[in-house]
Enzyme design. Structure first.
Site, PDB file in Angstrom:
ATOM      1  N   HIS A 119       0.311  -6.440  -3.513  1.00  0.00           N
ATOM      2  CA  HIS A 119      -0.924  -6.647  -3.035  1.00  0.00           C
ATOM      3  C   HIS A 119      -0.766  -7.061  -1.414  1.00  0.00           C
ATOM      4  O   HIS A 119      -0.229  -8.394  -1.482  1.00  0.00           O
ATOM      5  CB  HIS A 119      -1.683  -7.046  -3.573  1.00  0.00           C
ATOM      6  N   CYS A 120      -1.651  -7.130  -0.494  1.00  0.00           N
ATOM      7  CA  CYS A 120      -1.455  -8.263   0.780  1.00  0.00           C
ATOM      8  C   CYS A 120      -3.124  -8.773   0.925  1.00  0.00           C
ATOM      9  O   CYS A 120      -3.570  -8.522  -0.733  1.00  0.00           O
ATOM     10  CB  CYS A 120      -1.597  -7.416   1.580  1.00  0.00           C
ATOM     11  N   ALA A 121      -3.938  -8.845   1.255  1.00  0.00           N
ATOM     12  CA  ALA A 121      -4.910 -10.465   1.868  1.00  0.00           C
ATOM     13  C   ALA A 121      -5.707  -8.909   1.110  1.00  0.00           C
ATOM     14  O   ALA A 121      -7.220  -9.531   0.522  1.00  0.00           O
ATOM     15  CB  ALA A 121      -5.528 -10.373   3.226  1.00  0.00           C
ATOM     16  N   ARG A 126      -5.933  -4.743   0.019  1.00  0.00           N
ATOM     17  CA  ARG A 126      -5.439  -3.797  -0.113  1.00  0.00           C
ATOM     18  C   ARG A 126      -4.953  -3.730  -1.367  1.00  0.00           C
ATOM     19  O   ARG A 126      -3.801  -4.452  -2.118  1.00  0.00           O
ATOM     20  CB  ARG A 126      -4.744  -3.093   0.732  1.00  0.00           C
ATOM     21  N   ILE A 128       2.781  -4.790   6.138  1.00  0.00           N
ATOM     22  CA  ILE A 128       1.758  -5.254   5.958  1.00  0.00           C
ATOM     23  C   ILE A 128       1.169  -5.689   7.796  1.00  0.00           C
ATOM     24  O   ILE A 128       0.680  -6.171   8.043  1.00  0.00           O
ATOM     25  CB  ILE A 128       1.025  -6.462   5.360  1.00  0.00           C
TER      26      ILE A 128
END
Length: 115
Positions: free
Chosen positions: A31-33, A35, A114
């Site tokens: 995961h990113c910030a 998603r 990202i």
């Protein structure tokens, strides 16, 4: 996290896994910030249209080999944590379509995506 919120999030995680084609279809997750990012064995077996209707999901799209589920800042951390902390077990499902790719390479590629 209070019990009611945790139960809600667990139900969301379970729905996402089912709509992604089940645990066996999930090769990797990161995961990113904002998603949750899934690499699936077979994207065609995922029901992306209905995944968009899951509680708290703000959008779903495919970018490269990743299905990206938008939850928003902070919430994605909770969703990822629920998945690791429950019996859903997707954190143990690191496999690769390309057998030469490792979990670390997938994670690195996800971070690069990202930026």
């Amino acid at each position: 996290m209070d019990t009611k919120k945790r139960e809600r999030y667990e139900a969301i995680v379970q729905q996402v896994i089912e709509l992604a084609g089940g645990k066996k279809n999930i090769l990797g997750i990161a995961h990113c910030a904002t998603r949750l990012r899934l690499v699936l064995e077979d994207n065609d077996s995922a029901d992306l249209k209905n995944m968009e209707n899951v509680d708290l999901v703000k959008g779903v799209f495919v970018a490269g080999d990743q299905v990206q589920i938008i939850f928003g800042a902070g919430l994605v951390n909770d969703m990822s944590g629920i998945g690791r902390d429950t019996s859903y077990g997707y954190h143990e499902s690191w496999r690769s379509k390309d057998k030469s790719r490792t979990k670390d390479e997938f994670s690195s590629e996800s971070v690069e995506g990202i930026i």
